[in-house]
Each structure stands twice: as C-alpha cells, then as structure tokens.
Design a protein around this motif. Structure first.
Motif, mmCIF file in Angstrom:
data_model
loop_
_atom_site.group_PDB
_atom_site.id
_atom_site.type_symbol
_atom_site.label_atom_id
_atom_site.label_comp_id
_atom_site.label_asym_id
_atom_site.label_seq_id
_atom_site.Cartn_x
_atom_site.Cartn_y
_atom_site.Cartn_z
ATOM 1 N N ALA A 262 0.864 -1.185 0.000
ATOM 2 C CA ALA A 262 0.000 0.000 0.000
ATOM 3 C C ALA A 262 0.893 1.226 0.000
ATOM 4 N N ALA A 263 1.061 1.835 -1.170
ATOM 5 C CA ALA A 263 1.885 3.035 -1.321
ATOM 6 C C ALA A 263 0.948 4.232 -1.457
ATOM 7 N N PHE A 264 0.851 5.020 -0.386
ATOM 8 C CA PHE A 264 -0.107 6.126 -0.320
ATOM 9 C C PHE A 264 0.542 7.451 -0.706
ATOM 10 N N ASP A 265 -0.285 8.382 -1.100
ATOM 11 C CA ASP A 265 0.127 9.772 -1.324
ATOM 12 C C ASP A 265 -0.229 10.601 -0.084
ATOM 13 N N HIS A 266 0.267 11.816 -0.028
ATOM 14 C CA HIS A 266 -0.145 12.866 0.913
ATOM 15 C C HIS A 266 0.176 12.580 2.379
ATOM 16 N N GLU A 267 1.142 11.697 2.650
ATOM 17 C CA GLU A 267 1.529 11.474 4.043
ATOM 18 C C GLU A 267 2.152 12.719 4.651
ATOM 19 N N GLU A 278 -5.535 8.006 5.248
ATOM 20 C CA GLU A 278 -6.808 8.290 5.925
ATOM 21 C C GLU A 278 -8.004 7.978 5.042
ATOM 22 N N GLY A 279 -7.796 7.858 3.745
ATOM 23 C CA GLY A 279 -8.884 7.609 2.819
ATOM 24 C C GLY A 279 -9.299 6.144 2.788
ATOM 25 N N PRO A 280 -10.289 5.820 1.991
ATOM 26 C CA PRO A 280 -10.858 4.461 1.988
ATOM 27 C C PRO A 280 -10.175 3.489 1.039
ATOM 28 N N LEU A 281 -9.125 3.910 0.314
ATOM 29 C CA LEU A 281 -8.613 3.097 -0.786
ATOM 30 C C LEU A 281 -8.164 1.719 -0.335
ATOM 31 N N THR A 388 -3.292 3.536 9.814
ATOM 32 C CA THR A 388 -3.682 2.227 9.283
ATOM 33 C C THR A 388 -4.244 1.341 10.386
ATOM 34 N N ALA A 389 -3.574 1.350 11.546
ATOM 35 C CA ALA A 389 -4.034 0.524 12.662
ATOM 36 C C ALA A 389 -5.434 0.931 13.104
ATOM 37 N N ALA A 390 -5.649 2.245 13.235
ATOM 38 C CA ALA A 390 -6.930 2.727 13.736
ATOM 39 C C ALA A 390 -8.043 2.581 12.703
ATOM 40 N N ARG A 391 -7.722 2.816 11.440
ATOM 41 C CA ARG A 391 -8.773 2.811 10.419
ATOM 42 C C ARG A 391 -9.218 1.398 10.055
ATOM 43 N N HIS A 392 -8.286 0.454 10.041
ATOM 44 C CA HIS A 392 -8.612 -0.884 9.547
ATOM 45 C C HIS A 392 -8.571 -1.953 10.626
ATOM 46 N N GLY A 393 -8.151 -1.593 11.835
ATOM 47 C CA GLY A 393 -8.089 -2.572 12.908
ATOM 48 C C GLY A 393 -7.040 -3.639 12.679
#
Length: 435
Positions: A262-267, A278-281, A388-393
C-alpha cells in the motif's frame, strides 16, 4: 539486535538510484512501481470493473497511490493479509494554480510549500519540474522536465551580513523560483510544459506540478559507503516493498498470507485524501479482494483479525554533529539495519507483539535491526502506521531505514540499508522465506 547480515548486493542500491531518478513525483513513482510489478506478472485491476478471485498478482493505480496484492493458490476468503505501507510523496515546492509571476525584470513561477520542507536546501539548486497534466478528454499525462529550469536564488551575503548567524526565510516572499528574464505572460508555463509533453496548450485543463532537484543520486565517500539522493523519504521504502512483493510472488504457491503493498500519497501533509492513508482506498481494495473470493463480512473480519501491517518510513540515524538531539540510549547507526520505531503515545503504532513479528522476520532474513525512540524533549514525528491501525483494525509495526537530512531536497543513507530493509520485508511478507 544483531544478526548475520546477507552479503550486500550493490545491484539493489543501483536499482534504487535508478528508481529515485525516474520518480520525481508521486505519479511517476507509482507508474514505475507498477511497471516493475507488471514484469513480475501483476496486472492492473480497474476500480470500475468487476473483480474475480483468481490467484495471481494485481494492482490498483489511483493518482499518486498504488495498492498491489498477490493471491496465492488455495487462498480462502478468510486468508489474512500481510501489508507493507509506505508513502510516495516528499516535501517540495508545488506550482500554484496561477503560476506565471515575476517582478523587476525577472520571470518567476509561483509555488506553494508542500509538507515540512527544509527550505534552505532548495536555495541555489538547479530544479526541474514534474507531475501530471490533466487533459480535457479526461486523460492524464505525466511530464518530467529533468534539466535545469528553475532556481531559488539566495540573497548575497553582502546584502545580509548576519545570514550566517541565523537564516530566516519567508515562505511567501523568499521561496519563489525564477526561470527567465522579462515580463511574465499568463499561460506561459503550461504552454511550455504542454509542448514538452507533445500536447497543444488548449488540451491541458488542470495540472499537479512540483519542483525537483536535477542532481542525480550518487555514491558518496572514499569507499562509496553512502548514498546521497532525493526523495528517500519515502521512495526508499516504496522501492524496497515493490522488490519484496515481486520476490515473494515468484514463489507464492505456498504463501499462508496475501502479501499487499500500500503506497499512499499525501503522508507529508496528514494523509487526508482519497489517495492518502486516511482515505478508503486500502480498505476498499481489501474488502473487494475478500468478496471476489466469495467472502462476506464474517470472512473479512476474520482476515483482518489475523493480518499484520508493516508501516515503513525513513527514520533518523544519529547525527554526529547533533547527537544531543537524540535519545541518549538510542543512537541508530547508518548501516545497522532497519529501525524498529516506538512511541508510547502512538505516534508510531509498534507494540510488543508487533516488535516480535518484525524481529522474527529480521532473524529469518539474517538482517540486523535497531530501535528508535525520540528524545523526551523533542516532539516525535508520525507515520501512516497509527492511521492504518486505527482505520482498519490491523495490528501494525513501524519500521524504516535510517537516514540523515530528512526532508532535505537531498538526503543521505548507508548503501547497505535499503538492501537490508528489502530483505526484512521479503521475510515479513513470506514467513517461510529464509535468507
């Protein structure tokens, strides 16, 4: 913390240098990572199309973000995931919506400061421009002018005699680069970039553009033990994770997890976007992967409960000129292997269980590792790990390679550390892998 390190492979660092040079923007970075995965047999999954649950490697590409995963043979709907999270963006200077500006006979480009940039590192440096042009027909075209085009000139010491006692830069007034002589004309920059991309100026309806140093990555030091280059924070992690995912997919029949990149933008500005952590992707991709293999809510919950995430971002090596800024008992060394990053206030997501999982991977890979914790008097940075931990458990551990000059236009690491990190990632994604 010590282990038998695998023999250093300079080819990995050579490849990282090529990746850094070819990835001046997040859009280029994910395109290059996707091309490497394509060579490993991965295929793009269109978000608007139906997905199937067949075995094999797939990836989703959206803007400056990429989510890739490999489904092994015999995977069920409840098979857990092993996720490596990283980010594609770096602090820099980004072009404003009305870019053409200037005064006193100079043509300049209006820029906005992106992320926590070390502003002085952008002074008197030859800069190119890169990013994407959005066209009226809905397509996007990447553009990369990788030659001296812009420069942010510093005021001469004769006009600022106290500059060496403390440089103070006004982000609005002092950071506007110049690129020519004369009177600025509206639309001049975009017309130039359209021509560079082989387009007519009228085709361009929008743009996301940023400056980058055109100085290429380079080995440094008498024995070439160091690597200097741009955007190591955090393309070093993206490159290592891409290599690890391609490696485990090559012998993925016996995998007991589904490996994910998972390579995210806007960190660098908080991760709050459709392509940020933070998004749903990521959650959407994992959910659709479970559903494509016939699972529902129960199977997805079981899969996530058994999953583990490695959040990989660069960390601070001890600075020889500022050692007092580091915790006195935690001095991460260049060349000492990946950092295990801990913060009890959850700026990093590592706990004891995560520590055990990562150190076990390092032991299997024969990779040394070291601990990082901030000096109590210094504010601690953060990563996508807690998000990631908080959003997806998903249980998450924060790691990364040790560097100096973080958030500079040009950063520094030991040549062996990217390779050691990639080996640890490979063992993390495939617990059966041994060095």
């Amino acid at each position: 913390m010590t282990a038998r390190a695998p023999a250093f492979d300079r080819a990995h660092t050579d490849d990282l240098m090529a990746f850094l040079a070819a990835s001046p923007s997040p859009y280029h970075a994910v395109a290059n990572a996707a091309a490497r995965l394509e060579k490993a047999g991965f295929r793009q999954a269109e978000e608007t199309a139906a997905w199937d649950g067949a075995a094999g490697g797939r990836y989703v590409l959206r803007g400056g973000a990429l989510i890739a995963w490999y489904v092994p043979e015999h995977a069920t709907a409840a098979t857990p995931f092993r996720v490596i999270g990283a980010h594609t963006d770096s602090p820099n200077l980004r072009v404003k919506p009305v870019p053409d500006t200037g005064r006193h006979g100079w043509k300049q480009i209006a820029v906005e400061i992106y992320g926590g940039t070390l502003l002085n590192t952008w002074l008197d440096r030859d800069l190119g421009l890169s990013g994407r042009l959005s066209l009226r027909d809905g397509r996007s075209v990447l553009v990369d002018v990788d030659r001296p085009l812009l420069r942010v000139p510093q005021l001469a010491i004769h006009l600022d005699r106290g500059v060496n006692d403390g440089l103070k830069l006004d982000r609005q007034q002092h950071m506007t680069p110049l690129w020519g002589i004369g009177t600025p004309r509206e639309g001049e920059l975009i017309a130039f970039l359209a021509a560079e991309a082989g387009l007519a100026p009228g085709e361009v309806a929008g743009f996301d553009l940023m400056a980058h140093s055109v100085e290429p990555p380079a080995y440094l030091g008498r024995d070439r033990e160091l690597l200097a280059g741009p955007r190591m924070d955090n393309l070093l992690s993206v490159h290592a994770a891409t290599a690890a995912l391609a490696a485990v997919s090559a012998h993925g029949a016996g995998l007991s997890f589904i490996p994910v990149l998972a390579a995210f933008d806007h960190e660098e500005n908080g991760s709050t976007s459709d392509t940020g952590a933070e998004g749903p992707l990521l959650g959407t991709v994992l959910k659709r992967s479970v559903h494509a293999r016939g699972g529902g809510y129960e199977e997805r919950a079981r899969a996530l409960a058994g999953s583990l995430c490695l959040s990989s971002d660069t960390g601070h090596a001890v600075h020889p000129n500022y050692a007092e800024r580091h915790d006195p008992t935690h001095h991460p060394m260049a060349g000492g292997g990946p950092l295990l990053k801990v913060n009890v206030n959850q700026r990093y997501a590592t706990d004891g269980a995560g520590r055990a999982g990562f150190t076990a991977a390092c032991e299997r890979a024969g990779v040394p590792w070291q601990s990082f914790v901030s000096h109590n008097a210094m504010p601690c940075g953060t990563t996508i790990g807690p998000i990631t931990a908080a959003r997806h458990g998903i249980a998450t551990v924060d790691v990364g390679a040790a560097i100096l000059s973080m958030h500079s236009a040009r950063e520094l690491c030991a040549v062996a550390d990217p390779y050691l990190l990639a080996n640890a990632m490979t063992a993390f994604l495939d617990p059966s892998w041994r060095a």
